[in-house]
Design an enzyme around this catalytic site. Structure first.
Site, PDB file in Angstrom:
ATOM      1  N   GLY A   1      46.784  70.115  27.418  1.00 28.70           N
ATOM      2  CA  GLY A   1      47.166  69.623  28.797  1.00 28.70           C
ATOM      3  C   GLY A   1      48.360  70.206  29.173  1.00 28.70           C
TER       4      GLY A   1
ATOM      5  N   GLY B   1      43.299  69.009  24.939  1.00 26.08           N
ATOM      6  CA  GLY B   1      42.483  68.858  26.167  1.00 26.08           C
ATOM      7  C   GLY B   1      41.476  70.029  26.252  1.00 26.08           C
TER       8      GLY B   1
ATOM      9  N   GLU C   1      48.153  65.986  18.521  1.00 34.31           N
ATOM     10  CA  GLU C   1      49.083  65.306  19.219  1.00 34.31           C
ATOM     11  C   GLU C   1      49.921  64.284  18.730  1.00 34.31           C
ATOM     12  OE1 GLU C   1      45.353  65.811  21.678  1.00 34.31           O
ATOM     13  OE2 GLU C   1      45.673  65.390  19.609  1.00 34.31           O
TER      14      GLU C   1
ATOM     15  N   ASP D   1      43.275  62.040  22.405  1.00 36.57           N
ATOM     16  CA  ASP D   1      42.579  61.420  23.459  1.00 36.57           C
ATOM     17  C   ASP D   1      41.500  62.442  24.084  1.00 36.57           C
ATOM     18  OD1 ASP D   1      44.373  63.465  24.624  1.00 36.57           O
ATOM     19  OD2 ASP D   1      44.356  62.278  26.438  1.00 36.57           O
TER      20      ASP D   1
END
Length: 383
Positions: A70, A129, A152, A160
């Site tokens: 991300g 992501g 992460e 996520d």
């Protein structure tokens, strides 16, 4: 300024079309921005509704990455502002974070449930992501240069973008290990873990596209045609005498990883991994990442995998949305971005500083949902 996603359509020999979405932000390794998400989503929906479009190809410009994760710069700025505001205690107060995660998760869910084949060419770096985009595609190619990871824990977040779901469904306890260590996966690892379907030499990409343009699309077997093209390309790549695909670290260490991560509690699992004595460079790097990572992220990744095994994918995205906004409100996520990306001092001050400092009530706080079921921003997913 060039937009971060480029779109084109290729005409197949029988008159059907192939939609091509190309991530085009090489300087950021195609990090997912809100603008990128808001370009991809409507175009994918348009192609899904067009009966003349047989399939979609999702790829990226350049040789370094498909997508490194991300775009955290704007998220960092808004978290800092939110932390200094009177709304800090309300996870809904950071409106940018809420919009970013909602739109990103909607896109990921759309890809998972897309009504036509999507081929993802996952060349180079595919992390965070980027795996969120790749994981949901119906047909996923990893090349000899692919490097996949969910790292992460190094920035105070957790895996996520549906990671809670697909990590929990990996063989044995490999998903727990990957969440805790951010271990990098090669093409063979990705296939073993269920994150890729085919290993194809990057040099063979144009041949794959040429073969796709020659197919007789539109007779109810488009996914099968795509599988045959990719299977042929994989067979050619594995026997071309030039391309070298490394063996799977995850497969070769599977029994050891499974034994480590079948301990009864998270502290026991972490202690077992950190106590590992090995000369294997891949395992050594995994241990070092866990040792430096956020203890709170370890708790979150572990707790989520235990919660989601019997949830639907839509329920998982709704759960992750709430947890991600709590992460944006708490100290670790902003501190991890500061230490690793903004100031780059590589010295994050995690809160909690150890697993022992995180109480069960602290962990449960990340699951507090301020919305009713009907009012949740992702309430319509799966409806």
């Amino acid at each position: 300024m060039t937009q971060p996603v480029l779109f084109e359509e290729l005409a197949a020999g029988n008159g059907r079309r192939i939609g091509v979405a190309t991530l085009a932000s090489e300087k950021t390794l195609h990090a997912i921005s809100l603008e990128m998400v808001n370009l991809l989503t409507p175009q994918l929906r348009k192609w899904q509704a067009d009966p003349e479009v047989a399939l979609v190809i999702l790829q990226a410009q350049g040789e370094k990455a498909f997508c490194a994760g991300g775009d955290l710069q704007q998220l960092y700025r808004t978290m800092r502002e939110h932390h200094a505001s009177p709304e800090r205690g309300d996870i809904r107060g950071n409106r940018y974070a809420a919009e970013f995660f909602e739109h990103e998760y909607r896109l990921d869910y759309l890809i998972h449930t897309f009504g036509k084949p999507i081929l993802c060419w996952g060349h180079g770096i595919v992390m965070g992501g980027g795996i969120g985009l790749m994981a949901g595609c119906s047909h996923r190619v990893a090349t000899e240069k692919s490097r996949l990871a969910m790292p992460e824990i190094t920035i105070g977040l957790y895996p996520d973008v549906g990671g809670s779901w697909f990590l929990a469904h990996m063989p044995g306890k490999t998903g727990v290990f990957l969440a805790l260590t951010g271990a990098q996966l090669n093409a063979a690892d990705a296939v073993f873990a269920g994150l890729a379907d085919y290993r194809v030499a990057h040099a063979g990409k144009q041949s794959v596209i040429d073969a796709l343009l020659a197919q007789d699309w539109g007779h109810g077997r488009d996914a099968e045609l795509l599988d045959r093209v990719l299977a042929d390309a994989e067979a050619a790549s594995l026997h071309d005498g030039v391309t070298v695909f490394a063996p799977s670290n995850l497969r070769s260490h599977y029994d050891q990883i499974d034994a480590l991560c079948r301990r009864v509690t998270l502290p026991e699992i972490v202690d077992a991994i950190l106590s590992l004595q090995t000369d294997d460079a891949w395992l050594q790097k995994a241990v070092a990442t866990l040792r430096a990572g956020a203890p709170g992220s370890a708790w979150l990744g572990y707790a989520l995998q235990k919660r989601v095994r019997h949830l639907s994918l839509a329920e998982v995205f709704r759960l992750e949305f709430v947890v991600s906004l709590h992460c944006a409100t708490r100290p670790d996520f902003v501190e991890g971005i500061r230490a690793l990306i903004i100031e780059k001092d590589q010295k994050p001050q995690w809160q909690p500083a150890s697993l022992a400092d995180a109480t069960p009530a602290w962990v449960e706080g990340f699951f507090d949902d301020p919305w009713s079921k009907a009012e949740h921003p992702l309430a319509d997913l799966g409806a």
